[in-house]
Design an enzyme around this catalytic site. Sequence first.
Site, PDB file in Angstrom:
ATOM      1  N   ASP A 133       0.830  -1.192   0.000  1.00 58.20           N
ATOM      2  CA  ASP A 133       0.000   0.000   0.000  1.00 58.20           C
ATOM      3  C   ASP A 133       0.872   1.251   0.000  1.00 58.20           C
ATOM      4  O   ASP A 133       2.041   1.217   0.406  1.00 58.20           O
ATOM      5  CB  ASP A 133      -0.916   0.007   1.241  1.00 58.20           C
ATOM      6  N   ALA A 134       0.296   2.363  -0.403  1.00 54.25           N
ATOM      7  CA  ALA A 134       1.036   3.615  -0.445  1.00 54.25           C
ATOM      8  C   ALA A 134       1.572   3.995   0.930  1.00 54.25           C
ATOM      9  O   ALA A 134       2.655   4.580   1.049  1.00 54.25           O
ATOM     10  CB  ALA A 134       0.152   4.733  -0.992  1.00 54.25           C
TER      11      ALA A 134
END
Length: 269
Positions: A133-134
Amino acid sequence: MPTSRRGGSRRSSRRQAPASPTVDVHVPDGVRLQKVLAQAGLGSRRACEALIADGRVEVDGQVVVELGVRVDPATAVVHVDGLRVQLDDSKITVAVNKPLGMLSAMSDPEGRPTVAELVQDRPERLFHVGRLDADSEGLLLLTNDGELGNRLSHPRYEIPKTYLVTVEGGEFYPRHAKELLAGVELDDGPARMDKVHVVDAVPGRTMIEVVLHEGRNRIVRRMFDAIGFPVTRLVRTRVGPVTLGDLKVGRTRVLGRTELGTLMRAVDL
């Protein structure tokens, strides 16, 4: 006294079954095996001849000890000391230390930063294996080897991944670790971790190393949320046999021969 028929039968029944016939892996118009190995980075041609003579090389599952054998590098499956050798030098696998805030994608229609920026100088057309995920950091693999990428992503091979997780909340007791190991119920089904080890703890914050082989979306964060410990930082440090090591944030490195061979062995290549 002549041997009786019965005695002869008893002796013959103790004989080992004949060995399976060897498979002829020689390709008359192919490339000499020692040359193929040398081009793959296993040493000089003389050193590769020694590997063959010592019985350490397999071609298509067959041990080769003759120096005159020729193979087709495009189709032969070669192992040395049990590790797969990548003969196609156009295929690479790259380890990336993904920074916080960067997308695990090769492009983004909204113009947000992606891991493609970290390998923009490479000529190969790479794709990411799995994702982070970011708001997560750490090890991500990029490759142009479709078969390797598909196997690494397939749940059948259960490739373990290791994360260093920082959580907030009260004291993290052994019973909390047992919950994660036994399995917690999520909205898309139960999930469990393979290993939970507390690395460090101060009042209100705990750093924990966890290992799991599942790859569902945000699964580590959701599991800790389920037991009341929200994650404030998540760094992936290992994928199968490949470790982040001292790779700096935002940097990349091409997997070496042994590391790649070990990774390929993990997915039965």
